[in-house]
Design a protein around this motif. Sequence first.
Motif, PDB file in Angstrom:
ATOM      1  N   THR A   5       7.128   5.679 -11.311  1.00  0.00           N
ATOM      2  CA  THR A   5       7.119   7.037 -10.775  1.00  0.00           C
ATOM      3  C   THR A   5       6.827   8.058 -11.863  1.00  0.00           C
ATOM      4  N   LEU A  48      13.820   3.448  -0.318  1.00  0.00           N
ATOM      5  CA  LEU A  48      13.166   4.695   0.071  1.00  0.00           C
ATOM      6  C   LEU A  48      13.996   5.891  -0.378  1.00  0.00           C
ATOM      7  N   TYR A  49      15.301   5.802  -0.161  1.00  0.00           N
ATOM      8  CA  TYR A  49      16.200   6.885  -0.551  1.00  0.00           C
ATOM      9  C   TYR A  49      16.129   7.121  -2.069  1.00  0.00           C
ATOM     10  N   LYS A  51      13.740   6.246  -4.172  1.00  0.00           N
ATOM     11  CA  LYS A  51      12.410   6.726  -4.563  1.00  0.00           C
ATOM     12  C   LYS A  51      12.275   8.220  -4.304  1.00  0.00           C
ATOM     13  N   ARG A  52      12.760   8.678  -3.151  1.00  0.00           N
ATOM     14  CA  ARG A  52      12.716  10.107  -2.831  1.00  0.00           C
ATOM     15  C   ARG A  52      13.533  10.910  -3.841  1.00  0.00           C
ATOM     16  N   CYS A  53      14.730  10.421  -4.158  1.00  0.00           N
ATOM     17  CA  CYS A  53      15.591  11.122  -5.117  1.00  0.00           C
ATOM     18  C   CYS A  53      14.917  11.224  -6.479  1.00  0.00           C
ATOM     19  N   THR A  55      11.647  10.901  -7.225  1.00  0.00           N
ATOM     20  CA  THR A  55      10.435  11.725  -7.150  1.00  0.00           C
ATOM     21  C   THR A  55      10.784  13.212  -7.105  1.00  0.00           C
ATOM     22  N   ASN A  56      11.761  13.568  -6.298  1.00  0.00           N
ATOM     23  CA  ASN A  56      12.158  14.980  -6.206  1.00  0.00           C
ATOM     24  C   ASN A  56      12.685  15.494  -7.536  1.00  0.00           C
ATOM     25  N   ASP A  90       6.094   7.414   3.792  1.00  0.00           N
ATOM     26  CA  ASP A  90       6.960   8.525   3.397  1.00  0.00           C
ATOM     27  C   ASP A  90       6.920   9.649   4.424  1.00  0.00           C
ATOM     28  N   ARG A  91       5.726   9.979   4.911  1.00  0.00           N
ATOM     29  CA  ARG A  91       5.593  11.053   5.895  1.00  0.00           C
ATOM     30  C   ARG A  91       6.308  10.686   7.201  1.00  0.00           C
ATOM     31  N   SER A  93       8.807   8.558   7.548  1.00  0.00           N
ATOM     32  CA  SER A  93      10.243   8.569   7.281  1.00  0.00           C
ATOM     33  C   SER A  93      10.763   9.997   7.242  1.00  0.00           C
ATOM     34  N   TYR A  94       9.993  10.875   6.619  1.00  0.00           N
ATOM     35  CA  TYR A  94      10.370  12.284   6.541  1.00  0.00           C
ATOM     36  C   TYR A  94      10.438  12.898   7.938  1.00  0.00           C
TER      37      TYR A  94
END
Length: 151
Positions: A5, A48-49, A51-53, A55-56, A90-91, A93-94
């Motif tokens: 990432t 997924l959770y 990865k989002r954390c 990336t953000n 991702d989209r 899931s979002y």
Amino acid sequence: MVFKTVFLYCRSDAARTEADDLRQEASIALYDAVKSFDVSQDRITFGLYAKRCVTNRIISALRKLKKHRSDGEEPILSDESPDPLEEIIDRESYEALVKKIEGALSGYEKAVYDLHVEGKSCREIASALKRSEKSVGNAMCRIRSKLESIL
């Protein structure tokens, strides 16, 4: 996952200092994700959770670098484009998460949530919605509770 990432957002040779800082931020985000992930739910996978954390957190760190940079030099971003399949997942899931949140919140809570996400303070939200700060604070407590049950 952390290194991949970070690599997507920084060219490793040209931005070694930034890459090291971003790796540290990403590692902290991964640790926070481990601590905050709700294992009792089965709607969102930990991968997924996390990865989002991560990336953000990297995006936030890059924004801070850009904002606080005194010499005006822009952060070095990668020219690589993300995997289209990952973007679709991702989209989706979002979008599923947004639908769950919207379904759980009342109209007033949704209005408070939207203003909070925009960065408004409790006082500003109360003023915009013509409600008391206490009412907004109570709504925020209910929102947090509902979000915790969703996530």
